[in-house]
Structure formats: C-alpha cells, structure tokens
Design a protein around this motif. Structure first.
Motif, PDB file in Angstrom:
ATOM      1  N   UNK A  52      81.578 117.263  76.933  1.00  0.00           N
ATOM      2  CA  UNK A  52      80.461 118.120  75.990  1.00  0.00           C
ATOM      3  C   UNK A  52      80.654 119.480  76.420  1.00  0.00           C
ATOM      4  N   UNK A  53      80.775 120.243  75.171  1.00  0.00           N
ATOM      5  CA  UNK A  53      81.252 121.610  75.224  1.00  0.00           C
ATOM      6  C   UNK A  53      80.062 122.402  74.221  1.00  0.00           C
ATOM      7  N   UNK A  54      79.695 123.456  74.822  1.00  0.00           N
ATOM      8  CA  UNK A  54      78.905 124.744  74.251  1.00  0.00           C
ATOM      9  C   UNK A  54      79.581 125.781  73.987  1.00  0.00           C
ATOM     10  N   UNK A 103      86.455 123.734  63.045  1.00  0.00           N
ATOM     11  CA  UNK A 103      86.526 122.933  62.369  1.00  0.00           C
ATOM     12  C   UNK A 103      87.916 122.450  61.764  1.00  0.00           C
ATOM     13  N   UNK A 104      88.572 123.625  61.412  1.00  0.00           N
ATOM     14  CA  UNK A 104      90.041 123.648  61.106  1.00  0.00           C
ATOM     15  C   UNK A 104      90.877 122.971  61.971  1.00  0.00           C
ATOM     16  N   UNK A 105      90.344 123.108  63.379  1.00  0.00           N
ATOM     17  CA  UNK A 105      91.161 122.436  64.357  1.00  0.00           C
ATOM     18  C   UNK A 105      90.670 120.765  65.082  1.00  0.00           C
ATOM     19  N   UNK A 106      89.766 120.449  64.008  1.00  0.00           N
ATOM     20  CA  UNK A 106      89.040 119.109  64.267  1.00  0.00           C
ATOM     21  C   UNK A 106      88.270 119.241  65.237  1.00  0.00           C
ATOM     22  N   UNK A 107      87.483 120.194  65.547  1.00  0.00           N
ATOM     23  CA  UNK A 107      86.487 120.276  66.548  1.00  0.00           C
ATOM     24  C   UNK A 107      85.281 120.197  65.706  1.00  0.00           C
ATOM     25  N   UNK A 108      84.189 119.341  66.181  1.00  0.00           N
ATOM     26  CA  UNK A 108      83.046 119.013  65.332  1.00  0.00           C
ATOM     27  C   UNK A 108      82.039 120.426  65.442  1.00  0.00           C
ATOM     28  N   UNK A 109      82.234 121.636  65.241  1.00  0.00           N
ATOM     29  CA  UNK A 109      81.489 122.808  65.599  1.00  0.00           C
ATOM     30  C   UNK A 109      80.692 122.920  64.272  1.00  0.00           C
ATOM     31  N   UNK A 110      79.352 123.256  65.032  1.00  0.00           N
ATOM     32  CA  UNK A 110      78.211 123.628  64.052  1.00  0.00           C
ATOM     33  C   UNK A 110      77.436 125.017  64.613  1.00  0.00           C
ATOM     34  N   UNK A 135      70.343 118.529  70.951  1.00  0.00           N
ATOM     35  CA  UNK A 135      70.365 117.198  69.897  1.00  0.00           C
ATOM     36  C   UNK A 135      71.608 117.488  69.318  1.00  0.00           C
ATOM     37  N   UNK A 136      72.318 118.600  69.200  1.00  0.00           N
ATOM     38  CA  UNK A 136      73.625 118.467  68.453  1.00  0.00           C
ATOM     39  C   UNK A 136      74.592 117.998  69.590  1.00  0.00           C
ATOM     40  N   UNK A 137      74.491 118.315  70.869  1.00  0.00           N
ATOM     41  CA  UNK A 137      75.490 117.665  71.873  1.00  0.00           C
ATOM     42  C   UNK A 137      75.483 116.370  71.662  1.00  0.00           C
ATOM     43  N   UNK A 138      74.034 115.946  71.777  1.00  0.00           N
ATOM     44  CA  UNK A 138      73.776 114.318  71.717  1.00  0.00           C
ATOM     45  C   UNK A 138      74.599 113.689  70.685  1.00  0.00           C
ATOM     46  N   UNK A 139      74.578 114.377  69.436  1.00  0.00           N
ATOM     47  CA  UNK A 139      75.355 113.760  68.356  1.00  0.00           C
ATOM     48  C   UNK A 139      76.656 113.991  68.157  1.00  0.00           C
TER      49      UNK A 139
END
Ligand SMILES: Nc1ncnc2c1ncn2[C@@H]1O[C@H](COP(=O)(O)OP(=O)(O)OP(=O)(O)O)[C@@H](O)[C@H]1O
Ligand SMILES: C=C(C)CCOP(=O)(O)O
Length: 258
Positions: A52-54, A103-110, A135-139
């Motif tokens: 899990x990464x922030x 995202x271009x590197x397939x990391x689900x960043x928001x 919440x974002x981490x959990x998803x």
C-alpha cells in the motif's frame, strides 16, 4: 481452531521532493529525466510487492515560485483568492503530470488535493483528515497528494508543505515506512558526508540550512524537525535510492526521534 488475524499490508509513504522532479531554474518546468526515473522506480517496486503506497510531492518551481511571488509561506498567509488559486492551480498542474505519468506506468494513481480537506487553527495546528486517502488505499488506488495552500484561521490561506502531509498521514494511517526523496543523498555533515542517523535536532542544527532553490517551507532544517516529531523512523535519500528504499533497505539518513 481460530485463524490468526491477517497482517494488514505494509503502508509506505513516499515523498518526491519538488527540487527533484522540477527544474528549479525555470518556473513551472518539470525535470522530465529526473521525474521519469523516480516514477520508473516507484512503478517497478509497486508492481513487484503490491505494498500500500501513498505518494506525496513537493512544490519545486511550481508552488514555491508562486508562493514567493505572493508572499505566502507556512506561517504568512494571504486573503487574496486569486493569489491562493495561482499557487493551488500550479500545484494541481504538477500533480496532474505526476498522476498521469504514474498511470502510464500502470500504477493506479489518483489525486488528492489538500486544499479541499485540510485546515490550520489559529495556533497553526494542522487538521488533515485521512478519510479520502484511506478510502482510496482500501480500493487499491495509490493516492497522490501535494504541497498546497490551505485555510488557516485568521490568516486566509498558508502553505502546507509536502513534509507536513507526510508526517500527518504517516501518523494517522500508521505508516510502517516513510521516505523522503530529495536532491541530496541524505543529510550532510560539515564535510558533506551523509549522516547515518539523526535522533536530536540540536546535534545537527549547525549543519542544517534552508534550500538552494526558492522554498517557502524551510528546506532541510524544517524537514528534519518535522520528521523528528514523527512516531515512526523516516529516511531521507537521493533520487538513485528510491528503489532501495521501496525494497526495504535504509538508504541515506535515518531520522528517528523516538
Ligand atoms: N545539511 C544539509 N544536508 C543536505 N541538504 C541540505 C543541508 N542543509 C541544507 N540543505 C539543502 O536542503 C535541500 C533539500 O531541501 P528542499 O526543501 O529543497 O527539498 P525537497 O523536498 O527536495 O524540495 P521541495 O521542498 O520543493 O519539495 C538540499 O537541496 C540542500 O540545498
Ligand atoms: C509551495 C507549495 C504550495 C508547496 C510546498 O510543498 P513542499 O515543496 O513540500 O515544501
């Protein structure tokens, strides 16, 4: 027989220094080579171990240039909405670049924008609810926060540094690892040698300075002070050590105030 509770996944908070990912000599310029290289490292490590990464990033030649122009810092505020929006919008532009490239590197960043959720009281105490980030981490997403301007009672808005975000979220989310990637390989002593461990501000105060670039949030001295107050150990390291940090090594300087 009762099953052992599953250990929650390790939570890592990583700050990408604004001085690393932007070109400090030119307003609102991304340092493409440096940014791509650290994001490659983040993407590789993230995909490999699924931690899990922030991600938090600083202002560099985006936020700091506008903040300095309008005389806004972490303590000096402005009630001018246009000035506040100029700083915030610049940070959102940089954040957009970081999120898109992850995202271009397939990391689900928001993106998570602190202006919408955080505030300081009259004494300057920060309140940064972690609900959206958690919440974002959990998803399964990777929240990407950034230094910003936020409401400050009696001051209008003041700057919230990425370092403050790191310490606040690391506490509220119970991070197991905290890393700050800066331009330097660690905190340097008077001979420019990386200091291995810092456990007290007074031990290193004489070698700590501000930043080489335009910086309204205090440079290395503020960084060390913030991290010493954190309940978890933190590492400060250079761009080449992102992979090592994310793989569980302890590159650069360990800041441990406990
Ligand atoms: N003793 C020291 N050791 C290492 N760096 C130091 C020291 N004293 C001052 N510095 C300065 O601190 C800078 C790092 O702080 P800075 O605030 O620029 O970091 P950053 O997190 O990369 O950027 P930003 O604040 O834009 O996010 C270094 O580039 C260096 O100029
Ligand atoms: C100047 C702004 C808005 C952000 C400051 O964040 P930092 O670069 O982490 O200190």
């Amino acid at each position: 027989m009762v099953d052992e509770p599953t250990e929650p996944d390790e939570l890592v908070v990583l700050k990408l220094g604004g001085s690393v990912i932007t070109n400090k000599d030119s307003p609102e310029t991304v340092d493409d080579e440096a940014l791509n290289s650290v994001l490659d490292a983040v993407a590789a490590a993230f995909r490999n171990d699924g931690a899990r990464l922030v991600v938090v990033h600083g202002g560099g030649s985006f936020g700091h240039v506008h903040a300095a122009e309008h005389g806004v810092s972490t303590t000096e505020g402005t009630a001018d909405a246009a000035a506040a929006n100029a700083i915030h919008s610049a940070m959102k532009r940089l954040n957009g670049v970081v999120v898109d490239r992850l995202q271009q590197r397939e990391v689900a960043a928001l993106p998570v924008h602190p202006l919408s959720v955080a505030a300081r009281d009259e004494g300057g105490t920060l309140s940064l609810p972690a609900t959206a980030t958690e919440g974002l981490l959990d998803e399964g997403f990777v929240p990407v926060l950034h230094g910003d301007v936020i409401a400050h009672a009696g001051e209008g808005v003041t700057v919230l540094s990425g370092d403050e975000i790191v310490t606040s979220l690391a506490e509220s989310l119970g991070a197991s690892r905290v890393g700050l990637c800066s331009t330097v390989p660690g905190v340097l002593d008077a001979d420019d040698t990386v200091i291995e461990t810092i456990s007290s501000f007074s031990d290193v105060e004489s070698v700590l300075g501000g930043s080489e670039s335009t910086d309204v949030s205090g440079g290395m001295a503020a960084k060390v002070r913030e991290l010493l107050d954190l309940g978890a150990p933190a590492q400060i390291f250079g761009p080449n050590a992102v992979v090592a940090f994310l793989q569980g090594e302890n590159p650069g300087t360990l800041i441990d105030g406990q």
